[in-house]
Scaffold this motif. Structure first.
Motif, PDB file in Angstrom:
ATOM      1  N   LEU A  10       0.861  -1.197   0.000  1.00  0.00           N
ATOM      2  CA  LEU A  10       0.000   0.000   0.000  1.00  0.00           C
ATOM      3  C   LEU A  10       0.889   1.237   0.000  1.00  0.00           C
ATOM      4  O   LEU A  10       1.497   1.564   1.011  1.00  0.00           O
ATOM      5  CB  LEU A  10      -0.883   0.028   1.253  1.00  0.00           C
ATOM      6  N   PHE A  11       0.960   1.913  -1.121  1.00  0.00           N
ATOM      7  CA  PHE A  11       1.811   3.096  -1.223  1.00  0.00           C
ATOM      8  C   PHE A  11       0.947   4.332  -1.453  1.00  0.00           C
ATOM      9  O   PHE A  11       0.390   4.515  -2.525  1.00  0.00           O
ATOM     10  CB  PHE A  11       2.870   2.902  -2.319  1.00  0.00           C
ATOM     11  N   PHE A  12       0.803   5.117  -0.373  1.00  0.00           N
ATOM     12  CA  PHE A  12       0.015   6.351  -0.409  1.00  0.00           C
ATOM     13  C   PHE A  12       0.901   7.549  -0.763  1.00  0.00           C
ATOM     14  O   PHE A  12       0.471   8.677  -0.672  1.00  0.00           O
ATOM     15  CB  PHE A  12      -0.647   6.594   0.955  1.00  0.00           C
ATOM     16  N   GLU A  13       2.147   7.258  -1.095  1.00  0.00           N
ATOM     17  CA  GLU A  13       3.121   8.288  -1.423  1.00  0.00           C
ATOM     18  C   GLU A  13       4.010   7.719  -2.527  1.00  0.00           C
ATOM     19  O   GLU A  13       4.262   6.517  -2.556  1.00  0.00           O
ATOM     20  CB  GLU A  13       3.968   8.579  -0.166  1.00  0.00           C
ATOM     21  N   ASN A  14       4.475   8.561  -3.428  1.00  0.00           N
ATOM     22  CA  ASN A  14       5.285   8.084  -4.544  1.00  0.00           C
ATOM     23  C   ASN A  14       6.564   7.396  -4.053  1.00  0.00           C
ATOM     24  O   ASN A  14       7.179   7.823  -3.084  1.00  0.00           O
ATOM     25  CB  ASN A  14       5.665   9.239  -5.480  1.00  0.00           C
ATOM     26  N   SER A  15       6.920   6.333  -4.736  1.00  0.00           N
ATOM     27  CA  SER A  15       8.153   5.621  -4.410  1.00  0.00           C
ATOM     28  C   SER A  15       8.551   4.790  -5.624  1.00  0.00           C
ATOM     29  O   SER A  15       7.690   4.201  -6.265  1.00  0.00           O
ATOM     30  CB  SER A  15       7.943   4.694  -3.214  1.00  0.00           C
ATOM     31  N   THR A  16       9.821   4.763  -5.917  1.00  0.00           N
ATOM     32  CA  THR A  16      10.304   3.890  -6.984  1.00  0.00           C
ATOM     33  C   THR A  16      11.136   2.766  -6.381  1.00  0.00           C
ATOM     34  O   THR A  16      10.766   1.599  -6.420  1.00  0.00           O
ATOM     35  CB  THR A  16      11.160   4.679  -8.010  1.00  0.00           C
ATOM     36  N   ARG A  17      12.270   3.140  -5.744  1.00  0.00           N
ATOM     37  CA  ARG A  17      13.202   2.123  -5.248  1.00  0.00           C
ATOM     38  C   ARG A  17      12.597   1.247  -4.174  1.00  0.00           C
ATOM     39  O   ARG A  17      12.690   0.024  -4.226  1.00  0.00           O
ATOM     40  CB  ARG A  17      14.486   2.784  -4.709  1.00  0.00           C
ATOM     41  N   THR A  18      11.979   1.848  -3.158  1.00  0.00           N
ATOM     42  CA  THR A  18      11.449   1.056  -2.039  1.00  0.00           C
ATOM     43  C   THR A  18      10.348   0.115  -2.516  1.00  0.00           C
ATOM     44  O   THR A  18      10.319  -1.067  -2.151  1.00  0.00           O
ATOM     45  CB  THR A  18      10.915   1.993  -0.931  1.00  0.00           C
ATOM     46  N   LYS A  19       9.452   0.611  -3.349  1.00  0.00           N
ATOM     47  CA  LYS A  19       8.339  -0.210  -3.845  1.00  0.00           C
ATOM     48  C   LYS A  19       8.860  -1.379  -4.682  1.00  0.00           C
ATOM     49  O   LYS A  19       8.451  -2.530  -4.494  1.00  0.00           O
ATOM     50  CB  LYS A  19       7.385   0.665  -4.661  1.00  0.00           C
ATOM     51  N   LEU A  20       9.786  -1.078  -5.604  1.00  0.00           N
ATOM     52  CA  LEU A  20      10.356  -2.144  -6.438  1.00  0.00           C
ATOM     53  C   LEU A  20      11.114  -3.163  -5.596  1.00  0.00           C
ATOM     54  O   LEU A  20      11.049  -4.362  -5.838  1.00  0.00           O
ATOM     55  CB  LEU A  20      11.304  -1.541  -7.480  1.00  0.00           C
ATOM     56  N   SER A  21      11.857  -2.664  -4.604  1.00  0.00           N
ATOM     57  CA  SER A  21      12.661  -3.539  -3.747  1.00  0.00           C
ATOM     58  C   SER A  21      11.778  -4.497  -2.951  1.00  0.00           C
ATOM     59  O   SER A  21      12.045  -5.700  -2.878  1.00  0.00           O
ATOM     60  CB  SER A  21      13.512  -2.682  -2.809  1.00  0.00           C
ATOM     61  N   PHE A  22      10.689  -3.969  -2.361  1.00  0.00           N
ATOM     62  CA  PHE A  22       9.758  -4.828  -1.623  1.00  0.00           C
ATOM     63  C   PHE A  22       9.098  -5.838  -2.552  1.00  0.00           C
ATOM     64  O   PHE A  22       8.978  -7.024  -2.218  1.00  0.00           O
ATOM     65  CB  PHE A  22       8.685  -3.987  -0.922  1.00  0.00           C
ATOM     66  N   GLU A  23       8.668  -5.368  -3.721  1.00  0.00           N
ATOM     67  CA  GLU A  23       7.974  -6.263  -4.648  1.00  0.00           C
ATOM     68  C   GLU A  23       8.895  -7.385  -5.113  1.00  0.00           C
ATOM     69  O   GLU A  23       8.492  -8.554  -5.188  1.00  0.00           O
ATOM     70  CB  GLU A  23       7.457  -5.455  -5.841  1.00  0.00           C
ATOM     71  N   LEU A  24      10.136  -7.046  -5.395  1.00  0.00           N
ATOM     72  CA  LEU A  24      11.101  -8.056  -5.807  1.00  0.00           C
ATOM     73  C   LEU A  24      11.378  -9.037  -4.660  1.00  0.00           C
ATOM     74  O   LEU A  24      11.429 -10.257  -4.878  1.00  0.00           O
ATOM     75  CB  LEU A  24      12.396  -7.367  -6.241  1.00  0.00           C
ATOM     76  N   ALA A  25      11.521  -8.508  -3.444  1.00  0.00           N
ATOM     77  CA  ALA A  25      11.745  -9.374  -2.272  1.00  0.00           C
ATOM     78  C   ALA A  25      10.596 -10.360  -2.098  1.00  0.00           C
ATOM     79  O   ALA A  25      10.804 -11.553  -1.841  1.00  0.00           O
ATOM     80  CB  ALA A  25      11.908  -8.514  -1.017  1.00  0.00           C
ATOM     81  N   GLU A  26       9.368  -9.866  -2.246  1.00  0.00           N
ATOM     82  CA  GLU A  26       8.179 -10.719  -2.096  1.00  0.00           C
ATOM     83  C   GLU A  26       8.136 -11.812  -3.155  1.00  0.00           C
ATOM     84  O   GLU A  26       7.841 -12.979  -2.862  1.00  0.00           O
ATOM     85  CB  GLU A  26       6.916  -9.842  -2.170  1.00  0.00           C
ATOM     86  N   LYS A  27       8.476 -11.442  -4.386  1.00  0.00           N
ATOM     87  CA  LYS A  27       8.436 -12.425  -5.476  1.00  0.00           C
ATOM     88  C   LYS A  27       9.579 -13.431  -5.362  1.00  0.00           C
ATOM     89  O   LYS A  27       9.410 -14.605  -5.696  1.00  0.00           O
ATOM     90  CB  LYS A  27       8.462 -11.709  -6.823  1.00  0.00           C
ATOM     91  N   ARG A  28      10.730 -12.997  -4.865  1.00  0.00           N
ATOM     92  CA  ARG A  28      11.845 -13.929  -4.630  1.00  0.00           C
ATOM     93  C   ARG A  28      11.464 -14.987  -3.586  1.00  0.00           C
ATOM     94  O   ARG A  28      11.993 -16.090  -3.591  1.00  0.00           O
ATOM     95  CB  ARG A  28      13.077 -13.165  -4.147  1.00  0.00           C
TER      96      ARG A  28
END
Length: 313
Positions: A52-70
């Protein structure tokens, strides 16, 4: 399966040095995983995670998503810009509607300090704070401190300098808590207007002269100016800030010892740090990015302990 002493990661202030060490040891294992040809493990294949991102983010969002998929988790991505929050729905209602779809863990970034703590008390899911206003950003502090440990062998006894917009930085506050819990000394440097009045009560020294501060430290963490959080001007101009508090190669090379340079990103090249410093052998900025995935894998894995009992690393 190992677990932390807390059910949520809301801030570094709420976790122990033992928790941090456990996260680091788990990240060591996952770092080995993400450097294999096949980068996935089935550790969280029965877990559903909502970002849930209520604020813009590139690195943190991608990093979490990649961690979850790994980790083989099921992932739902939620963007506030196209959500019912825009129509007046409350945060708790929005999250409870998502949880009704059987979500186990929520990763949330929010512009308001304390949003993650509020959510943890009002919904039935594990919460990971991915940054709440100018309060805390715990996974960034963990990956920064982990990167220091990786580069220098230990954090205890090291001298770490944080330079820049300390007043508006959730990264600075979380880093201070994390570094101190592992035995590092912390000093901050920046314009007086961007140094919080309470900072010395945290056991942090203040140095206004950048050269003196750099001569003292083993590691310099260069923060960007948070212009989006500043409602007034805190210094005369970007050019003047850069002249007084920016790190360039000439200054770096003139120091009496070699120091490690860090940056949590995004970099404003030519303001807080020049390109020839960011791309030099002193900088571990890309190591921080890589370590961010391993650290977030470790946090998600450890917090998921007990949700379902049938996972194995």
């Amino acid at each position: 399966m190992s677990k932390l002493s807390v059910n949520h990661l809301l801030g570094i202030k709420e976790i122990s040095a033992e928790d941090i060490e456990q996260i680091f040891q788990t990240a060591d294992e996952f770092k080995e995983v993400i450097n294999r040809p096949i980068k996935k493990v089935p550790s969280l294949r029965d877990i559903t995670i909502a970002n849930l991102f209520f604020e813009n983010s590139t690195r943190t969002k991608l990093s979490f998503e990649l961690a979850e998929k790994r980790l083989s988790a099921d992932v739902i991505n939620f963007s506030a810009g196209s959500s019912s929050v825009k129509k007046g729905e409350t945060l708790v209602d929005t999250v409870n509607n998502i949880l009704a779809m059987k979500v186990d863990l929520v990763v949330m970034r929010h512009p308001n300090p304390g949003a993650a703590v509020f959510l943890s008390k009002n919904v039935d899911a594990r919460i990971v704070n991915a940054g709440d206003g100018s309060h805390e950003h715990p996974t960034q502090a963990l990956l920064d401190t982990y990167s220091i440990r990786e580069k220098l062998g230990t954090v205890s006894g090291k001298k770490v300098l944080i330079v820049g917009d300390i007043l508006h930085s959730r990264v600075a506050l979380s880093n201070i808590f994390c570094l101190q819990k592992l035995g590092a000394e912390v000093k901050v440097c920046g314009p007086q207007t961007l140094i919080p009045k309470y900072i010395e009560s945290l056991g942090v020294q203040v140095e206004s002269d950048l050269r003196k501060a750099l001569e003292w430290c083993d590691v310099a963490n260069m923060l960007r100016i948070q212009l989006e959080r500043q409602d007034i001007r805190y210094f005369p101009s970007i050019r003047e800030y850069s002249m007084l508090y920016g790190l360039n190669k000439e200054l770096l090379d003139s120091l009496s010892k070699k120091i490690v340079v860090m940056h949590p990103g995004p970099i404003n090249r030519g303001v807080e740090i020049t390109s020839d410093v960011a791309d030099s052998e002193h900088a571990i900025i890309l190591n921080q990015v890589e370590n961010g995935v391993a650290i977030r894998m470790a946090v998600l894995y450890l917090l998921s302990s007990g949700i379902h009992q049938n996972q194995n690393v």
